[in-house]
Design a protein around this motif. Sequence first.
Motif, PDB file in Angstrom:
ATOM      1  N   PRO A   1       4.548   3.806   8.873  1.00 22.98           N
ATOM      2  CA  PRO A   1       5.698   4.611   9.287  1.00 22.98           C
ATOM      3  C   PRO A   1       6.806   4.608   8.239  1.00 22.98           C
ATOM      4  O   PRO A   1       7.804   5.309   8.401  1.00 22.98           O
ATOM      5  CB  PRO A   1       6.158   3.914  10.572  1.00 22.98           C
ATOM      6  N   SER A   2       6.630   3.826   7.174  1.00 15.62           N
ATOM      7  CA  SER A   2       7.631   3.754   6.106  1.00 15.62           C
ATOM      8  C   SER A   2       6.961   3.961   4.751  1.00 15.62           C
ATOM      9  O   SER A   2       6.684   3.003   4.025  1.00 15.62           O
ATOM     10  CB  SER A   2       8.352   2.399   6.128  1.00 15.62           C
TER      11      SER A   2
ATOM     12  N   LEU B   1      16.352   4.168   4.349  1.00 15.38           N
ATOM     13  CA  LEU B   1      16.424   2.760   3.964  1.00 15.38           C
ATOM     14  C   LEU B   1      16.389   1.830   5.172  1.00 15.38           C
ATOM     15  O   LEU B   1      15.878   0.707   5.084  1.00 15.38           O
ATOM     16  CB  LEU B   1      17.691   2.509   3.148  1.00 15.38           C
ATOM     17  N   ASP B   2      16.905   2.294   6.305  1.00 17.30           N
ATOM     18  CA  ASP B   2      16.940   1.455   7.504  1.00 17.30           C
ATOM     19  C   ASP B   2      15.578   1.329   8.181  1.00 17.30           C
ATOM     20  O   ASP B   2      15.402   0.468   9.049  1.00 17.30           O
ATOM     21  CB  ASP B   2      17.951   2.005   8.518  1.00 17.30           C
ATOM     22  N   THR B   3      14.637   2.182   7.829  1.00 21.47           N
ATOM     23  CA  THR B   3      13.329   2.161   8.499  1.00 21.47           C
ATOM     24  C   THR B   3      12.236   1.541   7.629  1.00 21.47           C
ATOM     25  O   THR B   3      11.052   1.688   7.926  1.00 21.47           O
ATOM     26  CB  THR B   3      12.910   3.588   8.903  1.00 21.47           C
ATOM     27  N   THR B   4      12.624   0.850   6.563  1.00 17.81           N
ATOM     28  CA  THR B   4      11.622   0.206   5.713  1.00 17.81           C
ATOM     29  C   THR B   4      11.106  -1.065   6.383  1.00 17.81           C
ATOM     30  O   THR B   4      11.681  -1.571   7.346  1.00 17.81           O
ATOM     31  CB  THR B   4      12.205  -0.128   4.334  1.00 17.81           C
ATOM     32  N   ARG B   5      10.009  -1.580   5.844  1.00 23.01           N
ATOM     33  CA  ARG B   5       9.342  -2.748   6.411  1.00 23.01           C
ATOM     34  C   ARG B   5       9.245  -3.858   5.367  1.00 23.01           C
ATOM     35  O   ARG B   5       9.443  -3.618   4.173  1.00 23.01           O
ATOM     36  CB  ARG B   5       7.924  -2.381   6.872  1.00 23.01           C
ATOM     37  N   THR B   6       8.909  -5.051   5.834  1.00 23.59           N
ATOM     38  CA  THR B   6       8.655  -6.164   4.916  1.00 23.59           C
ATOM     39  C   THR B   6       7.220  -6.658   5.026  1.00 23.59           C
ATOM     40  O   THR B   6       6.831  -7.589   4.320  1.00 23.59           O
ATOM     41  CB  THR B   6       9.606  -7.339   5.195  1.00 23.59           C
TER      42      THR B   6
END
Length: 518
Positions: free
Chosen positions: A151-152, A92-97
Amino acid sequence: MRRFSRVAPWRAATSRMAIAVLAAALFASIAVAATPARGSHRSGPARVVSDAPPLDADDVRYLLIRTGFAPDAQELAPYLGLTREQAVTRLLDTTRTDALTPLPAWASESPPDRAERSAWTPDQRREAQQQRRRRYDELRAWWIREMLVTPSPLTERMTLFWHNHFTSGEDKVGDPQLMAAQNALLRRDALGSFATLLHDVAKDPAMLLYLDGTGNRKGKPNENFARESMELFTLGEGRYSQQDVTEAARACTGWSVDPDTWRFVSKPGLHDDGDKVVLGQRGAFDCDQMLDVLLAQPQTARFIVMKLWGEFVSGAPDDAQIDAIATRFRTSGYDIRVALRALLLSPTFWDERNRGVLVSSPVEFVVGTLRRFDVVYGGTEPFAGTAAQLGERLFAPPGVKGWPGGDTWINSATLLARKQFVERLFRATEAGSPSAAPGMRRAAAAVSAGAMPRGLRFDLDAWLAPYRLTADAQPDLSAQLQMQRAVLPLEPADAIVIGASAGAYLEALLMDPVYQLK
């Protein structure tokens, strides 16, 4: 002729059902035993999070396939040895927007305004239509590329999830710039607040066009958005009345799209500012306030959690767990990360009986296969075309309810097409290379140059290297089992003939119906 001796069979009832659907499409039956194998890595219920051992390769692969696309070895490595909680936190910490891949240049252009469109000749109109079709194809290829390089993967899976929840499509949204903008919106809010996402989508020009919101005005309300906002976006079927729809439509009158700028616009002169009664609540609601009434319903949180459960956990809901997660979701202010975290740490998610019970969508199948085997490719248009052939044409859902998914992805035609995709992938091993299996060299020589994307390359020997094998080497039983666990969520449904090469054995695993499961 020797046949592969499988480890003792094990299937949960849901796995049997999923495999049966696949096997029926192949006109074959699958014999399944119901008793867990003693000592099998797939046996027994999952332990609670605090008692669970660190994640091994099978656990990590399962987590990353369920929440993204099939990972390669490099994607597995950072998660090995973590606890479940640590792994989910990292995920969850490596997701993107935002997307890693730049959109096509035309995506930032404004669509033609009214004056320009009205001046078109018939030939110019035809050219504009052809250009739109080309650009939609480019947009599909762009999104496939983003899924391949991101990467996500969880970010793209959630964007895809919301694309099928807040459905819009090219059949009614003529300009692809608007669908590109909606795609960016869904990605930006994909793991943020569902409340924010709902309000943003309601003002999205593509959504307003798709659900005819531009014609919603005082005295002549259009009910499409009001109905779908209840039935498909928040509450679900049977949770509202026709009167609720009528009143909600009045609340959204005046919301439209400027035909020159193609941006959202609120037109006070077309808004019905009288009192409305929606789900028992009375007020002079505008559309935002009406959506807040929907968000105040506990059923909204439960409906969203139910859909997330079906996407990531199982087709069989656990009411007690869903209710508990829905309560946390709602009290968090509809924080999507809170809901996902609870789902991914639930006992049911990690229960080994729930592995291999969901069918991979066409996009998951295509993108996952390419990522898993680190396939080198040129353009991605053919991959978008393959996904469409398999039933998932991005930006073109079959209707307002989106793709039904699940077992409906598989029938005799689509399963055959999936197998053909695997066959073409193996033909992309280097033709004539000493390391390519003889059968593959013959297939590569026979296939036409246009069968797969230009520049496609599957380095089979590189993938087999960790097993100390080359494509034409014969794997022993230990290597067979390792390869099986690397690509299948369960044991093969079909007995696999062995005695040839590692390349042929791997291809047989990918041809097995179980390869379609996750």
